[in-house]
Design an enzyme around this catalytic site. Structure first.
Site, mmCIF file in Angstrom:
data_model
loop_
_atom_site.group_PDB
_atom_site.id
_atom_site.type_symbol
_atom_site.label_atom_id
_atom_site.label_comp_id
_atom_site.label_asym_id
_atom_site.label_seq_id
_atom_site.Cartn_x
_atom_site.Cartn_y
_atom_site.Cartn_z
ATOM 1 N N SER A 181 -26.879 59.086 -42.486
ATOM 2 C CA SER A 181 -28.060 58.459 -41.901
ATOM 3 C C SER A 181 -27.886 56.980 -41.597
ATOM 4 O O SER A 181 -28.611 56.433 -40.771
ATOM 5 C CB SER A 181 -29.252 58.653 -42.832
ATOM 6 O OG SER A 181 -28.959 58.195 -44.131
ATOM 7 N N HIS A 209 -30.669 64.762 -39.967
ATOM 8 C CA HIS A 209 -30.576 63.995 -38.719
ATOM 9 C C HIS A 209 -29.953 64.771 -37.555
ATOM 10 O O HIS A 209 -29.900 64.251 -36.445
ATOM 11 C CB HIS A 209 -29.794 62.694 -38.963
ATOM 12 C CG HIS A 209 -30.571 61.733 -39.816
ATOM 13 N ND1 HIS A 209 -31.533 60.903 -39.300
ATOM 14 C CD2 HIS A 209 -30.556 61.527 -41.151
ATOM 15 C CE1 HIS A 209 -32.073 60.198 -40.290
ATOM 16 N NE2 HIS A 209 -31.495 60.557 -41.419
ATOM 17 N N LYS A 240 -37.810 64.259 -38.128
ATOM 18 C CA LYS A 240 -36.910 63.443 -37.304
ATOM 19 C C LYS A 240 -36.923 64.012 -35.878
ATOM 20 O O LYS A 240 -37.908 63.807 -35.175
ATOM 21 C CB LYS A 240 -35.556 63.385 -37.988
ATOM 22 C CG LYS A 240 -35.778 62.912 -39.458
ATOM 23 C CD LYS A 240 -34.608 62.443 -40.171
ATOM 24 C CE LYS A 240 -34.868 62.293 -41.669
ATOM 25 N NZ LYS A 240 -35.773 61.215 -42.047
HETATM 26 C C1 LIG Z 1 -30.125 62.312 -44.778
HETATM 27 C C2 LIG Z 1 -31.571 62.399 -45.128
HETATM 28 N N1 LIG Z 1 -31.988 63.415 -45.895
HETATM 29 C C3 LIG Z 1 -33.275 63.556 -46.242
HETATM 30 C C4 LIG Z 1 -34.222 62.642 -45.839
HETATM 31 C C5 LIG Z 1 -35.632 62.814 -46.265
HETATM 32 O O1 LIG Z 1 -36.309 63.593 -45.342
HETATM 33 P P1 LIG Z 1 -37.883 63.427 -45.183
HETATM 34 O O2 LIG Z 1 -38.086 62.202 -44.361
HETATM 35 O O3 LIG Z 1 -38.305 64.695 -44.515
HETATM 36 O O4 LIG Z 1 -38.435 63.268 -46.564
HETATM 37 C C6 LIG Z 1 -33.850 61.583 -45.028
HETATM 38 C C7 LIG Z 1 -34.887 60.626 -44.583
HETATM 39 O O5 LIG Z 1 -34.738 59.537 -44.250
HETATM 40 C C8 LIG Z 1 -32.501 61.442 -44.672
HETATM 41 O O6 LIG Z 1 -32.081 60.408 -43.938
#
Ligand SMILES: Cc1ncc(COP(=O)(O)O)c(C=O)c1O
Length: 394
Positions: A181, A209, A240
């Site tokens: 991310s 992502h 996202k």
């Molecule tokens: C790689 C990754 N996994 C999980 C999440 C968390 O997902 P959510 O925004 O649906 O809580 C994020 C959020 O920024 C993320 O970047």
């Protein structure tokens, strides 16, 4: 002063001294071309959202949500919160992802932290990529398993750790982001699955992502690489590219049933509202039926990288919507963020502890919603900031 307030003030002072105070900016209104009105009344072009396909403002998602029969789920899905909208969403996701079963839950954060704590326990060994998302790290901690970090995306390092494990473990679980991310690069998924097969390990892949834009019909990185396997558990989010909120776990039927029975962050939490599930279903239909959004996103990524290279900007290698411009010092990243803000662009400086010390950066994200002229404008603004720095140091 009560001890709690005293502690709060001391910690806040430490955060401020380290230039790590995080400020929220209020978003007033937003437009389909990725511009938002900020609290100072100015419209700014957003290059920091995860709305990769521009679906968050698509009226079809809002209409789907409005058409659902309830805005709230009323209870946990184990009580009376499991609505037909969620059941339909789970079936549709299973078809898109090509897996036997799916469990929908509140958010990617909640599912990552809750699921890993079910999949591994004190008798097990987890191998976790050094750049994994915080929610994966927290899931590893909650599991009470032994956790070994391996060097980012480094199969040889992972294998060396597996070979030299001090004690035998009942089970081994490899945990990784699919698309990282903060760096924008993709994990070596085929190699990880191959290693998992050879060592009888399980593989947990967070494609928060990638889901929605990568792979056929937005089915994500695993499907794109043809990596279906009963030893893989996958997480996808709706917050996202799908432009909504919520998340899902996908995999082999009994593993998903086990998660349904044991995952505390779905059991002891209100289910995802039917209106939110309906919006996610509408987004899935768009991702599958309108590949032009993902194609436009790819064109924006290519344009940005081309223009940035021509301007001499040094980006981390990435073919994804996440493009990192490494600046090093936190104060430098903050100064660039401020310079862009003044020029009408919203890009966030990412600082430790989100990224390792000394690697503060601008995290620039591309979206199908952005106009080509705005992508060019952002690169021109970045080039201006670079030239101003060079002039100062000359
Ligand atoms: C790689 C990754 N996994 C999980 C999440 C968390 O997902 P959510 O925004 O649906 O809580 C994020 C959020 O920024 C993320 O970047």
């Amino acid at each position: 002063m009560p001890w709690l307030a005293e502690r709060a003030r001391a910690e806040l002072a430490d955060i401020a001294a380290a230039e790590r105070t995080r400020l929220r900016q209020t978003v007033g209104a937003s437009r389909a071309d990725g511009q938002v009105r900020c609290a100072d009344g100015q419209w700014r072009r957003v290059f920091c959202s995860n709305d990769y396909l521009g679906l968050a403002g698509d009226p079809r998602l809002a209409a789907a949500a409005a058409g659902a029969d309830a805005s709230g789920a009323r209870a946990s899905q184990h009580v009376c919160g499991y609505h037909a909208e969620q059941a339909a969403l789970e079936a549709e996701l299973a078809a898109v992802l090509g897996v036997p079963r799916v469990l929908v839950g509140g958010s990617g954060y909640a599912l990552n932290s809750g699921a890993i704590a079910v999949l591994a326990g004190a008798q097990d060994q987890i191998y976790s990529d050094a750049l994994n998302h915080a929610s994966l790290i927290d899931g590893c901690r909650l599991s009470r398993a032994r956790v070994q970090r391996y060097a980012h995306a480094d199969l040889a390092d992972l294998q060396a750790h597996m070979d030299s494990a001090a004690r035998p473990a009942a089970g081994q679980l490899i945990v990784t982001d699919a698309l990282f991310s903060m760096d924008g690069d993709v994990a070596p998924l085929a190699g990880l699955l191959d290693l998992a097969r050879r060592r009888d390990a399980a593989l947990y892949v967070d494609d928060a992502h990638g889901f929605g834009w990568a792979g056929p019909g937005g089915s994500g990185h695993l499907a794109a690489a043809g990596l279906a396997d009963a030893r893989v558990v996958q997480l996808v989010t709706f917050g996202k590219a799908l432009g909504g909120y919520g998340a899902a776990l996908a995999g082999e039927a009994d593993i998903i049933e086990w998660l349904l029975q044991r995952c505390r962050t779905t059991m002891f939490a209100t289910a995802l509202p039917p209106a939110v599930c309906a919006a996610a279903r509408a987004a899935l239909r768009i991702c599958a039926g309108e590949p032009e959004h993902a194609a436009r996103l790819r064109a924006r990524i290519a344009l940005f990288r081309r223009e940035a290279a021509a301007a001499g900007l040094r980006l981390l290698p990435s073919q994804s919507p996440i493009q990192a411009l490494l600046l090093g010092a936190e104060s430098r990243a903050l100064a660039w963020q401020q310079g862009l803000w003044q020029r009408g662009y919203w890009v966030n400086a990412i600082r430790p502890p989100t990224v390792p010390a000394g690697t503060a950066r601008l995290r620039i994200t591309l979206s199908a919603a952005q106009a080509e002229a705005d992508v060019r404008g952002l690169v021109a603004a970045l080039a201006e900031l670079q030239a101003a720095e060079t002039a100062l140091s000359a």
